[in-house]
Design a protein around this motif. Sequence first.
Motif, mmCIF file in Angstrom:
data_model
loop_
_atom_site.group_PDB
_atom_site.id
_atom_site.type_symbol
_atom_site.label_atom_id
_atom_site.label_comp_id
_atom_site.label_asym_id
_atom_site.label_seq_id
_atom_site.Cartn_x
_atom_site.Cartn_y
_atom_site.Cartn_z
ATOM 1 N N SER A 1 51.389 44.283 44.449
ATOM 2 C CA SER A 1 49.975 43.944 45.012
ATOM 3 C C SER A 1 49.645 43.509 43.284
ATOM 4 N N GLU A 2 50.616 43.775 42.193
ATOM 5 C CA GLU A 2 49.780 43.537 40.888
ATOM 6 C C GLU A 2 49.939 42.072 40.208
ATOM 7 N N TRP A 3 51.077 41.598 40.311
ATOM 8 C CA TRP A 3 51.194 39.725 40.225
ATOM 9 C C TRP A 3 50.192 38.779 40.360
ATOM 10 N N CYS A 4 49.596 39.071 40.785
ATOM 11 C CA CYS A 4 48.301 37.415 41.216
ATOM 12 C C CYS A 4 46.973 38.273 40.409
ATOM 13 N N ASN A 5 46.527 39.743 40.139
ATOM 14 C CA ASN A 5 46.057 40.139 39.372
ATOM 15 C C ASN A 5 44.731 39.218 38.984
ATOM 16 N N GLY A 6 43.128 38.605 39.406
ATOM 17 C CA GLY A 6 43.011 37.659 37.889
ATOM 18 C C GLY A 6 42.926 36.607 38.363
ATOM 19 N N PHE A 7 44.429 35.833 38.918
ATOM 20 C CA PHE A 7 44.751 35.126 38.430
ATOM 21 C C PHE A 7 44.259 33.663 38.979
ATOM 22 N N GLU A 8 43.277 34.204 40.321
ATOM 23 C CA GLU A 8 42.397 32.536 40.955
ATOM 24 C C GLU A 8 41.305 32.360 39.970
ATOM 25 N N GLN A 9 41.223 33.694 39.762
ATOM 26 C CA GLN A 9 39.636 32.878 38.718
ATOM 27 C C GLN A 9 40.343 31.833 37.540
ATOM 28 N N THR A 10 41.606 31.770 36.957
ATOM 29 C CA THR A 10 42.266 31.252 36.414
ATOM 30 C C THR A 10 42.198 30.118 36.603
ATOM 31 N N VAL A 11 42.837 29.939 37.643
ATOM 32 C CA VAL A 11 42.907 28.602 39.019
ATOM 33 C C VAL A 11 42.060 27.947 39.327
#
Length: 196
Positions: A177-187
């Motif tokens: 559940s923590e692997w993608c934390n905040g990554f969509e914003q960067t992408v």
Amino acid sequence: MGKRGIVALAAVAVMVTGCSPGSAGEVDAENEAATTMTRTPRITDDSGRPPVTFDPCYDIPDDIMTAAGYDAAKKEVADMPMGSYTFLGCAYEGTISTPGVLARYDLLVMAGNVSLDEELEKNRDIAATASINGRPALLEVGPKNVETCRYVLETDFGIVILSRLYQKDHPGPVPQSEWCNGFEQTVSAIETFIQD
């Protein structure tokens, strides 16, 4: 490629040019804006697939990667010429790490001339459809790539894969559940640099 796993990311830059109305510089600025730079791909293949026209190590500004928490000064070219397809890649190490408090993320950004459908077929068991800034995409998270969050964005030439590896600061697993934390914003930020 690197000492650790590699993964992906991106961010946003805005370029502002000012000219006073009616000046001779205004015409030059308009002509310049209308002319797009097309770089000859560093690697091509003999597949008949489209050339890869987005080069992560050159088309993502270093200051954007630095602002996003990656050491752009140590980025590494990570190309994968395969004959039947090509990937141009760039690997980044994260700079934020406080043992026991904050982890670090490493990124690999790869642009390739395979289709989103081919990627979905290959990773159907871990892929979910997504959209980044209106662009069709896949989100891939699963046991194949432990502690990795991957977005795959569709382009005119094929796909761009942004793969982020969570470099944990503690023993034991990182909850999925923590692997993608905040990554969509960067992408979402790096997506703006992908020109079709």
